[in-house]
Design a protein around this motif. Structure first.
Motif: not given
Length: 222
Positions: A92, A150, A153-154, A168, A164, A161
């Motif tokens: 991250f 999460a 951010l996407r 998660d 994140c 993934d």
């Protein structure tokens, strides 16, 4: 009527739930309005929080082992989780543009580090059963924040993934951890080692220190 461990966990979590409107950062991330500099600061502050909490949980597990094995099992699970999260945090941080030079020159903010300082205090002074109850109530709010981050951010920052995964990890429900927490609270109640008023006070302070974390994250640095 005496409450069960599950009831006590549920009522304590509900009583300590923070008002989401008081968090100045997570709603901005959710809308995609937080600059990447805030995301980078979040990564850098967590780089200090996570290892500190891991060591505090390890100490609580060691303190609990002889007298409160159910609590010791809970704290061991927390410490193991922090170790996994620490590995995911690096990905991250890189996605936020944090490199070795930025990490080395970063000065942690006192308001952000008040939370792990209090967790360390709990590891030295808190009754293990009371700490289990207080920490479990606090983790509910943290997990909700992580789930929101999460998703954002996407959606808004095009993070993959792997970037994140840190959030998660904390956002996912952990039935095993919940069962271990319930067993620890039940054992504390049965043995008379849990003081609800103290546990609530610990949880109240944890929630306030977490609020300080998010507020300090966006305050100007001196």
């Amino acid at each position: 009527m005496t409450r069960t461990a599950r009831e006590l966990l549920a009522t304590t979590t509900a009583r300590l739930a923070p008002d989401p409107r008081t968090n100045p950062v997570v709603p901005r991330i959710a809308r995609g309005e937080a600059p990447r500099s805030v995301l980078a600061a979040l990564a850098l502050e967590q780089a200090s929080v996570i290892p500190a909490d891991r060591r505090a949980f390890q100490h609580l597990a060691e303190r609990s082992l002889g007298t409160d094995p159910e609590a010791a099992a809970f704290f061991r699970m927390l410490a193991e989780g922090e170790a996994l999260a620490e590995e995911q945090l690096e990905t991250f941080a890189r996605a936020c543009g944090v490199d070795g030079e930025k990490a080395a020159s970063y000065a942690p903010r006192p308001g952000c580090q008040a939370y792990p300082a209090y967790v360390a205090w709990l590891s030295l002074n808190g009754s293990p059963a009371d700490a289990v109850l207080a920490l479990t109530a606090n983790f509910s709010a943290w997990g909700g924040y992580c789930a929101t981050i999460a998703t954002a951010l996407r959606r808004h920052y095009a993070f993959d993934d792997a970037a994140c995964a840190f959030f998660d990890f904390f956002a996912k429900p952990s039935p095993g951890l919940d069962e271990t927490a319930t067993a620890a609270v039940r054992a504390g109640l049965d043995a008379g080692r849990l003081t609800e008023s103290l546990a609530h006070e610990y949880g109240r302070l944890l929630q306030h220190y977490e609020a300080m974390f998010w507020t300090a994250l966006v305050e100007p640095t001196p």
